[in-house]
Design an enzyme around this catalytic site. Structure first.
Site, PDB file in Angstrom:
ATOM      1  N   GLU A   1       0.833  -1.208   0.000  1.00  0.00           N
ATOM      2  CA  GLU A   1       0.000   0.000   0.000  1.00  0.00           C
ATOM      3  C   GLU A   1       0.865   1.253   0.000  1.00  0.00           C
ATOM      4  OE1 GLU A   1      -2.811   0.313   3.226  1.00  0.00           O
ATOM      5  OE2 GLU A   1      -3.876   1.956   2.235  1.00  0.00           O
TER       6      GLU A   1
ATOM      7  N   GLU B   1     -12.674   2.363   3.342  1.00  0.00           N
ATOM      8  CA  GLU B   1     -11.945   2.455   4.596  1.00  0.00           C
ATOM      9  C   GLU B   1     -12.333   3.758   5.282  1.00  0.00           C
ATOM     10  OE1 GLU B   1      -7.465   0.913   5.415  1.00  0.00           O
ATOM     11  OE2 GLU B   1      -7.624   2.728   4.253  1.00  0.00           O
TER      12      GLU B   1
HETATM   13 MN    MN Z   1      -5.628   2.286   3.222  1.00  0.00          MN
END
Ligand code: MN
Length: 289
Positions: free
Chosen positions: A146, A240
């Protein structure tokens, strides 16, 4: 394409009851999969997750950010070994629950560094991620790194950096994980990082600039979803959001979740599911233009 929701939208406590609750609520909100937080994969109740996912017919992925004690970009071999053991257990958890992806800040500590990564540290990070990816390939799991902002990593802050990292490792099941919250801080725009990583893009997080309700901050979602449509992205797209209303202390501290941006998880989740699906419905008509 699978639309998912991060487990911390529903609860901060991932014991058996928390796992079942979060799976139930993710399904109720209309999502296809849940992303389990695997900060401590050794404590994760695999059997509880398996039965809940089966009962609610939901897919799963797993993510984590490494702590300083498990930082595989450290120059200390013991710390690197601790991190590799943790990542291997997280990978096993994903495979055991029938999940498809392991993602997040798995290539260094998720924290603010006060200096750049050393060449030895980067070498250690890549060596571990290479081995974890090979193990993941045997288990049929994708691994993605990420890209996060400068306050949460000193290795991958832009899509370009992540592309170089995964290309050097050259594993088919290793890819780039983009997150709109972080892109909004570090990238030049919301379109070119998707185009630049297209072949390597394996995972997407959808987060607002303040991590609250989608559409109430300054992330340019219209451009981002057009980019996903343009490259034909069909991997996981996971919502998220973090609020002090639902707290997991380890994550809250690392991410700086000090404010209450929402207190009704059900409303938030249903809104995000509809928001993301509506964007794709619209973007898919561009092919008719
Ligand atoms: Mn994230």
């Amino acid at each position: 394409m699978k639309i998912g929701c991060h487990g911390l939208v529903w609860t901060g406590l991932f014991d058996a009851a928390g796992i079942r609750h979060s799976v139930n609520k993710t399904k109720e909100a209309g999502f296809d999969l849940i992303e389990f937080p695997l900060m401590d994969p050794f404590a994760f109740d695999v059997e509880a997750a398996k039965s809940a996912l089966k009962d609610y017919d939901l897919g799963a992925t797993g993510s984590l950010g490494l702590s300083a004690e498990a930082d595989i970009s450290s120059e200390d071999p013991d710390v690197v070994r601790t991190g590799e053991l943790l990542l291997n257990r997280a990978l096993d958890v994903v495979a055991e629950v029938g999940g498809t992806d392991l993602c997040g800040v798995i290539y260094c500590g998720m924290k603010k560094y006060l200096e750049p990564v050393s060449s030895q540290g980067l070498h250690n990070s890549m060596a571990v991620i290479g081995r974890v990816s090979d193990r993941a390939a045997d288990l049929g799991v994708n691994v993605s790194v990420e890209v996060v902002n400068r306050y949460e990593s000193n290795i991958l802050n832009t899509a370009r950096q992540a592309l170089k990292y995964v290309q050097e490792l050259g594993r088919a099941n290793l890819g780039v994980h983009l997150d709109t919250y972080h892109m909004n801080i570090e990238e030049s725009d919301m379109f070119s990082p998707v185009l630049n990583t297209a072949e390597a893009l394996r995972y997407v997080h959808i987060g607002e600039s303040h991590r609250g309700y989608l559409g109430t901050g300054n992330v340019d979602f219209d451009t981002f979803f057009k980019a996903l449509g343009h490259v034909g992205y069909d991997g996981p797209v996971v919502f998220e959001s973090f609020s002090s209303a639902v707290i997991a202390p380890d994550v809250a501290g690392m991410l700086g979740i000090w404010r209450n941006l929402w207190d009704n998880s059900e409303e938030l989740g249903a809104h995000a599911n509809a928001y993301i699906r509506d964007k794709f419905t619209a973007v898919n008509t561009i092919a008719l233009h």
